[in-house]
Design an enzyme around this catalytic site. Structure first.
Site, PDB file in Angstrom:
ATOM      1  N   CYS A  30      -8.264  29.653  26.371  1.00 54.23           N
ATOM      2  CA  CYS A  30      -7.721  28.502  26.957  1.00 54.23           C
ATOM      3  C   CYS A  30      -8.807  27.702  27.595  1.00 54.23           C
ATOM      4  O   CYS A  30      -9.405  28.424  28.708  1.00 54.23           O
ATOM      5  CB  CYS A  30      -6.226  28.787  27.570  1.00 54.23           C
ATOM      6  SG  CYS A  30      -6.055  27.157  28.190  1.00 54.23           S
ATOM      7  N   ASP A  68       0.851  -1.260   0.030  1.00 58.81           N
ATOM      8  CA  ASP A  68       0.048   0.110  -0.041  1.00 58.81           C
ATOM      9  C   ASP A  68       0.840   1.036  -0.017  1.00 58.81           C
ATOM     10  O   ASP A  68       1.222   1.719   0.915  1.00 58.81           O
ATOM     11  CB  ASP A  68      -0.831  -0.029   1.309  1.00 58.81           C
ATOM     12  CG  ASP A  68      -2.147   0.990   1.096  1.00 58.81           C
ATOM     13  OD1 ASP A  68      -2.353   1.543   0.100  1.00 58.81           O
ATOM     14  OD2 ASP A  68      -2.832   1.184   1.920  1.00 58.81           O
ATOM     15  N   CYS A  93      -6.708  27.829  31.669  1.00 60.22           N
ATOM     16  CA  CYS A  93      -6.453  28.734  32.165  1.00 60.22           C
ATOM     17  C   CYS A  93      -7.419  29.947  31.745  1.00 60.22           C
ATOM     18  O   CYS A  93      -7.464  30.962  32.509  1.00 60.22           O
ATOM     19  CB  CYS A  93      -4.980  29.250  32.144  1.00 60.22           C
ATOM     20  SG  CYS A  93      -4.670  29.992  30.494  1.00 60.22           S
ATOM     21  N   LYS A 127      -8.553  -8.173  -1.197  1.00 58.92           N
ATOM     22  CA  LYS A 127      -8.462  -7.139  -0.326  1.00 58.92           C
ATOM     23  C   LYS A 127      -8.774  -7.572   1.084  1.00 58.92           C
ATOM     24  O   LYS A 127      -9.787  -8.288   1.158  1.00 58.92           O
ATOM     25  CB  LYS A 127      -9.480  -5.996  -0.786  1.00 58.92           C
ATOM     26  CG  LYS A 127      -9.210  -5.474  -2.090  1.00 58.92           C
ATOM     27  CD  LYS A 127      -8.280  -4.463  -2.149  1.00 58.92           C
ATOM     28  CE  LYS A 127      -8.677  -3.034  -1.613  1.00 58.92           C
ATOM     29  NZ  LYS A 127      -7.922  -2.005  -2.021  1.00 58.92           N
TER      30      LYS A 127
END
Ligand code: IVH
Length: 710
Positions: free
Chosen positions: A445, A146, A448, A351
């Protein structure tokens, strides 16, 4: 490629050349002409490349290879007239590729028809026999690699062109990039078989561990990660700087001769009249063709049994395969059976079960990393994929969410390739009800509350408050981790626990832990506290490059940390380095240099280093740190069972000190399995892989001794 006798001679030659190199400084005179020496060096280096890249069993260390390579380069610089296009030095390209010219393939590169079960295969087998007009057909079975398809042309033994598949008729000429793949020989002795020109087909691959490291590196540089090794490979082959391609450590597998032109009067050799013979011939010519994975069967039932067996081996290969290819073995019969414009009728792909599943995206959480980078993580309904239950998937950054147009409530297609991390391929938009909600990326955030920032040219949002609790905690987790200070008994869970209990607030606190308090915690006994204390104490002696990596400087991975450690004697020296000076170091560009500079100009960081030093943490480069590091470079080890004398940790440390790696599981990329008493299932698995060497403690110690004294 080489007879055992030739191998012995070449290994001897390598060793002689290395010795001569060492003696050279003292006495220049050697009894052979420079031209002869050149020939020997090339021969020996080619053999070393073959052992390393084609059969994955190195005979010399990276450092020794580099030494011989430089020696060859030196001689060639003095005598450019002696350079041949297939000298190992000629892989290196200078300058950028301006364009990839379009070129025609000598024969079209077709696709393969697919099958998914035994019934499909039996139908195909029936059609083959009808078309061939015979009742028994021999098949050759090989993995379906692959990667990215390529076509190579060799003329008069020399590699003259490497191209991508393109639309099957025309592809892009990527010769300079193909030459960066060391597994692909620059020349091969086709003339010996009477061949003048040949087109060979194959697949370029990226090993799973290389892919993992590449993505980690990309994420640390805020670059979008590749979805899977195949995409990473295709992307790498199209890079305009061949030197960058070389860094991607691509591998290749060649499996078909699609065009053959013989020298006058020569007829096609017998071996090239079958697919299995072709594969063995390519292997003998030095091409990376894993003949040990190939099987010839005499009927379709035997083929089906082999396919079932092979699927179990899928994960033990170092690269991805997505199935197997069954081909009519006799090439003249192949011709008789023919092809459609799309695929040959003489071959079919089988496959393997897709490692994909669908699930529902419930929510997205935003995690704060140690450098403040915000990573969105998708929470999906738990779903089994290839034997693992997946419920949490990194979405990397906001752009990925936007590009895929993901929404909460979407049914999503999830893929997990081998031991590669799972990822969301796409939302199934056809299943949308209209109730799906867009994903809101936070502006502050989540830990904080400080506003998030995104610098120009970057994809990630960051929290720049270096005292943000999440970052502080992540930095500590990184500091103690395996590749950093490697503090064995202080893993992520303990760091989190001690942090929550207030026992650990900053990195230096690790070396000031109150063991009396820890002793009283649930789950800690006398022995575990003792082990913890010992591990922390031992980490003070870690080599400098580990400490530098552990500090978590943005963009500074293990390699850059080693480069920095090699350039200084004492850590605080880095305060005096300018961005320009840093950029003189190997592979350090402006972005990394600026980040290092900023780190060493932040008083908090300097204070941290001072504190660590006061607490007894090593900040000096030691002898053992210096290159050449590893006599075991490129070799991997794994232990199973109890060793009679060595503790597991001691044994692992011996390997690492000499530049070897500790593997995480048995796979084809493993070199040595060291077996003690009561070995686990690793031994059974290793026995099935002929390239893994199984040794006991005594043999291990002999190997270490040899490596030390080499
Ligand atoms: S033979 C004429 N053998 O799979 C057909 N192909 O889906 C020649 N592939 O384009 C193909 N492993 O790039 C062949 N062992 C193998 C293969 C292989 C991977 C690729 C190849 C082909 C694609 C078809």
């Amino acid at each position: 490629m080489y007879t055992p006798q030739e191998e012995k001679q070449l290994a001897q030659l390598l060793s002689t050349l290395l010795h001569q190199l060492k003696d050279q400084q003292q006495k220049e005179e050697q009894n052979i002409s420079l031209e002869q020496k050149l020939k020997q060096l090339r021969q020996a280096l080619r053999y070393a490349e073959w052992r390393y890249y084609v059969i994955n069993d190195p005979v010399i260390s990276d450092y020794e290879y580099d030494q011989l390579f430089h020696h060859l380069q030196q001689i060639e610089n003095q005598h450019p007239e002696w350079i041949t296009p297939d000298s190992p030095t000629q892989r290196i390209a200078s300058g950028l590729i301006e364009e990839f010219p379009t070129v025609s393939h000598l024969t079209p590169m077709l696709s393969l028809d697919n099958s998914y079960n035994a019934a499909d295969l039996r139908d195909w087998d029936r059609r083959v026999k009808e078309l061939a007009g015979i009742s028994t057909v021999e098949y050759c079975i090989e993995p379906k690699y692959d990667g990215a398809s390529i076509s190579l042309i060799y003329e008069n033994n020399m590699l003259v062109r490497g191209a991508t598949r393109g639309d099957g008729v025309r592809g892009d000429d990527i010769t300079p990039n193909i030459k960066q793949i060391k597994a692909i020989p620059l020349s091969a002795n086709f003339a010996n078989l009477g061949i003048r020109r040949v087109e060979i087909r194959g697949e370029v691959l990226m090993h799973k561990d290389t892919f993992k490291a590449l993505n980690e590196q990309r994420l640390s540089e805020n670059l979008p990660p590749f979805a899977n090794p195949r995409n990473a490979t295709s992307g790498s082959l199209r890079m305009v700087d061949p030197r960058e391609v070389a860094k991607r450590k691509l591998q290749a597998v060649l499996y078909q001769i699609s065009f053959l032109e013989m020298n006058n009067g020569q007829s096609i050799p017998q071996a090239l009249l079958t697919q299995s013979g072709t594969l063995h011939t390519l292997h003998r010519l030095g091409f990376p063709t894993p003949v040990s994975l190939v099987k010839v069967v005499h009927n379709i039932d035997e083929a089906i049994r082999f396919l079932e067996e092979f699927e179990q081996l899928r994960d033990s290969l170092p690269y991805e395969i997505d199935g197997m290819v069954i081909k009519v073995n006799d090439l003249r019969l192949q011709e008789k059976i023919g092809a459609t414009t799309h695929h040959p009728r003489w071959a079919i792909a089988f496959k393997f079960k897709a490692r994909q599943a669908t699930s529902v995206l419930r929510k997205v959480e935003f995690q704060v990393g140690r450098t403040g980078t915000i990573t969105p993580v998708a929470k999906i309904d738990p779903v089994p994929i290839g034997g693992v239950t997946v419920s949490s998937i990194s979405l990397f950054n906001e752009d990925v969410i936007r590009e895929k147009d993901l929404r909460i409530g979407d049914t999503v297609l999830v893929e997990r390739a081998g031991d590669v991390i799972p990822y969301i391929v796409k939302p199934i938009t056809e299943l949308r009800t209209g109730k799906e909600k867009p994903i809101q990326f936070p502006q502050n955030c989540p830990v904080c509350g400080d506003p998030l920032v995104k610098s120009s040219g970057e994809v990630a949002w960051r929290c720049v408050n270096i005292n943000c609790e999440a970052q502080v905690l992540e930095r500590m987790i990184h500091f103690v981790s395996k590749d950093a200070m490697d503090i064995k008994h202080l893993g992520e869970a303990n760091v989190r626990r001690f942090y929550e209990l207030g026992l650990l607030r900053t990195i230096p606190d690790i070396y000031r832990l109150d063991y009396n308090k820890i002793k009283k915690l649930e789950g800690f006994g006398e022995k575990s506290v003792h082990n913890l204390q010992q591990a922390i104490e031992a980490s003070k002696k870690q080599p400098l490059h580990r400490l530098i990596f552990a500090l978590g400087i943005r963009y500074v991975g293990e390699t850059t940390a080693r480069t920095l450690a090699d350039a200084i004697e004492h850590l605080p020296e880095l305060q005096r380095w300018s961005v320009e000076q840093l950029m003189q170091l190997k592979d350090i560009g402006p972005k990394v240099a600026t980040s290092i500079y900023e780190f060493f100009h932040n008083p908090d960081n300097l204070h941290l280093i001072q504190e660590l030093e006061k607490l007894g943490v090593n900040t000096y480069r030691s002898k053992q740190d210096q290159q050449p590091i590893g006599k075991l470079n490129g070799l991997s080890f794994l232990f199973t069972g109890t060793l009679p004398h060595l503790k597991r940790q001691e044994a692992e440390a011996l390997v690492e000190q000499l530049g070897g790696k500790i593997a995480s599981s048995v796979s084809r990329s493993l070199n040595y399995l060291v077996v003690g008493d009561d070995p686990g299932s690793k031994l059974e698995k290793a026995r099935q892989i002929p390239t893994v060497k199984i040794i006991n403690e005594k043999q291990f110690l002999e190997l270490i001794d040899q490596a030390k004294n080499r």
